[in-house]
Design an enzyme around this catalytic site. Structure first.
Site, PDB file in Angstrom:
ATOM      1  CG  ASP A 195      -1.994  -1.207   1.264  1.00 48.03           C
ATOM      2  OD1 ASP A 195      -2.230  -1.627   2.292  1.00 48.03           O
ATOM      3  OD2 ASP A 195      -2.241  -1.487   0.054  1.00 48.03           O
TER       4      ASP A 195
HETATM    5  N1  LIG Z   1       3.004  -5.911  -3.222  1.00 44.91           N
HETATM    6  C1  LIG Z   1       1.740  -5.640  -2.991  1.00 44.91           C
HETATM    7  N2  LIG Z   1       0.753  -6.582  -2.849  1.00 44.91           N
HETATM    8  C2  LIG Z   1      -0.474  -5.988  -2.746  1.00 44.91           C
HETATM    9  C3  LIG Z   1      -0.497  -4.795  -2.224  1.00 44.91           C
HETATM   10  C4  LIG Z   1       0.420  -3.883  -2.434  1.00 44.91           C
HETATM   11  O1  LIG Z   1       0.215  -2.653  -2.325  1.00 44.91           O
HETATM   12  N3  LIG Z   1       1.671  -4.321  -2.791  1.00 44.91           N
HETATM   13  N4  LIG Z   1      -1.952  -4.345  -1.950  1.00 44.91           N
HETATM   14  C5  LIG Z   1      -2.786  -5.290  -1.427  1.00 44.91           C
HETATM   15  C6  LIG Z   1      -4.305  -5.163  -1.168  1.00 44.91           C
HETATM   16  N5  LIG Z   1      -4.253  -4.951   0.244  1.00 44.91           N
HETATM   17  C7  LIG Z   1      -4.862  -3.750   0.593  1.00 44.91           C
HETATM   18  O2  LIG Z   1      -5.332  -3.146  -0.219  1.00 44.91           O
HETATM   19  C8  LIG Z   1      -4.094  -6.020   1.159  1.00 44.91           C
HETATM   20  C9  LIG Z   1      -4.121  -7.329   0.883  1.00 44.91           C
HETATM   21  C10 LIG Z   1      -3.676  -8.165   1.879  1.00 44.91           C
HETATM   22  C11 LIG Z   1      -3.180  -8.142   2.988  1.00 44.91           C
HETATM   23  C12 LIG Z   1      -2.945  -9.101   4.102  1.00 44.91           C
HETATM   24  O3  LIG Z   1      -2.402  -8.947   5.009  1.00 44.91           O
HETATM   25  N6  LIG Z   1      -3.097 -10.641   3.245  1.00 44.91           N
HETATM   26  C13 LIG Z   1      -2.542 -11.830   3.867  1.00 44.91           C
HETATM   27  C14 LIG Z   1      -3.342 -12.878   3.880  1.00 44.91           C
HETATM   28  C15 LIG Z   1      -4.631 -12.392   3.765  1.00 44.91           C
HETATM   29  C16 LIG Z   1      -5.720 -13.619   3.464  1.00 44.91           C
HETATM   30  O4  LIG Z   1      -5.311 -14.742   3.544  1.00 44.91           O
HETATM   31  O5  LIG Z   1      -6.827 -13.349   2.707  1.00 44.91           O
HETATM   32  C17 LIG Z   1      -1.205 -12.008   3.235  1.00 44.91           C
HETATM   33  O6  LIG Z   1      -0.963 -11.788   2.074  1.00 44.91           O
HETATM   34  O7  LIG Z   1      -0.349 -12.398   3.857  1.00 44.91           O
HETATM   35  C18 LIG Z   1      -3.293  -6.584   3.236  1.00 44.91           C
HETATM   36  C19 LIG Z   1      -3.537  -5.718   2.405  1.00 44.91           C
HETATM   37  C20 LIG Z   1      -2.930  -6.427  -2.647  1.00 44.91           C
HETATM   38  N7  LIG Z   1      -1.595  -6.821  -2.842  1.00 44.91           N
END
Ligand SMILES: Nc1nc2c(c(=O)[nH]1)N[C@@H](CN(C=O)c1ccc(C(=O)N[C@@H](CCC(=O)O)C(=O)O)cc1)CN2
Length: 295
Positions: free
Chosen positions: A240
């Site tokens: 983000d």
């Molecule tokens: N490299 C990036 N990837 C993503 C971004 C970004 O800015 N850089 N934005 C996200 C979207 N997002 C908020 O808008 C967000 C998505 C996921 C998470 C998170 O903590 N996800 C966990 C798993 C959640 C699950 O299993 O459902 C994780 O991936 O460990 C926080 C913010 C999209 N991708």
């Protein structure tokens, strides 16, 4: 709250070119570019420019022009653009407005941003060639199929994230010009972003830089905010933190619990994402110094 016009670009028609220019600011750039286009028989329909500083800044320019037989004349135009670019240390890209960008949309379970984009696309309001939808959950497969689009379920678990990203790369690398994260709730690795090699646009459900990461509405409620918002941004490896393309907010109060904030936020998220995607599709967004200029 002033913002760039919702859609200042002329309709995508034959023989319309969009030229984006970036170079060290100095006198004569507009004259050199407009003179070159004129010499090749082009008619400029729109020209927007911005200099980051009157002293030693960077000059950014977007020109929309009509040129009969653009396809046949493009090689000669590009050859002379290259010469002007050498003189002005210019970086430039030329896009044919008749060729929409190929797009993939990634989604998890929340459907509002995805459906909004697909409804706009079906109405011809979104100048994109949507090639596919992929999700880490199967829930929205039928909804996507109703639009006649391929749907790929690519499950992700903490232990299978590398394999899932390899599958996403099989689907996306070389196949699309832009990837849209329509509430896709998986963090993309830097390796995937590098190997994708195209812009990725995300909609974050808060008014960044507030409430980065997961569950922003619950944290906003705990903080007692009086505004909630959404932010469309280019995706970088840092979560983000990418260049912001568009944002908007709405008023809330102590009477709004988390579900009420989420409901208010949905409308903001989908309109902010649609505006950002439309501006990107029209080559109106230039990234400079970690921020964007929307011309
Ligand atoms: N490299 C990036 N990837 C993503 C971004 C970004 O800015 N850089 N934005 C996200 C979207 N997002 C908020 O808008 C967000 C998505 C996921 C998470 C998170 O903590 N996800 C966990 C798993 C959640 C699950 O299993 O459902 C994780 O991936 O460990 C926080 C913010 C999209 N991708």
């Amino acid at each position: 709250m002033s913002q760039p016009a919702a859609s200042a670009s002329p309709p995508a028609v034959a023989d319309v070119g969009r030229l984006l220019v970036r170079c060290p600011d100095r006198p004569g750039i507009v004259a050199a570019v407009s003179g070159l286009l004129h010499a090749h028989g082009a008619n400029i329909a729109q020209s927007d420019q911005y200099s980051t500083s009157l002293e030693g800044g960077t000059f950014l320019m977007r020109v929309v022009f009509h040129l009969e037989e653009l396809g046949a004349r493009r090689p000669a135009l590009e050859a002379e653009l290259a010469e002007v670019a050498d003189r002005y240390a210019m970086r430039w890209t030329l896009h044919d407005a008749a060729v929409p960008k190929r797009a993939a949309i990634l989604v998890s379970r929340e459907d509002h941003c995805l459906m909004d984009l697909l409804w706009r696309h079906r109405r011809g309001e979104l100048d994109l060639d949507v090639r596919l939808v992929a999700s880490n959950h199967p829930d929205l497969g039928e909804d996507v199929g109703a639009f006649g689009l391929p749907f790929h379920h690519v499950p992700v678990t903490p232990g299978t994230k590398p394999q899932a990203e390899e599958r996403l790369l099989e689907l996306l690398a070389g196949e699309v010009d832009v990837v849209i994260l329509a509430r896709y709730m998986q963090i993309l690795s830097g390796d995937l972003l590098t190997r994708l090699g195209v812009p990725v646009i995300n909609i974050h459900h808060s008014f960044l830089p507030a409430f980065v990461g997961a569950n922003p509405y619950a944290r906003a409620r705990d903080r007692g905010v009086k505004l909630v918002g959404a932010t469309a941004h280019y995706v970088t490896e840092e979560l983000d933190a990418g260049p912001i393309i568009e944002q908007d907010v709405a008023r809330v109060s102590h009477r709004d619990d988390v579900p009420a904030l989420v409901a208010v936020g949905r409308d903001i998220e989908r309109t902010v994402l649609a505006r950002a995607v439309a501006w990107h599709a029209a080559d109106r967004v230039i990234v400079h110094d970690g921020t964007t200029v929307v011309l």
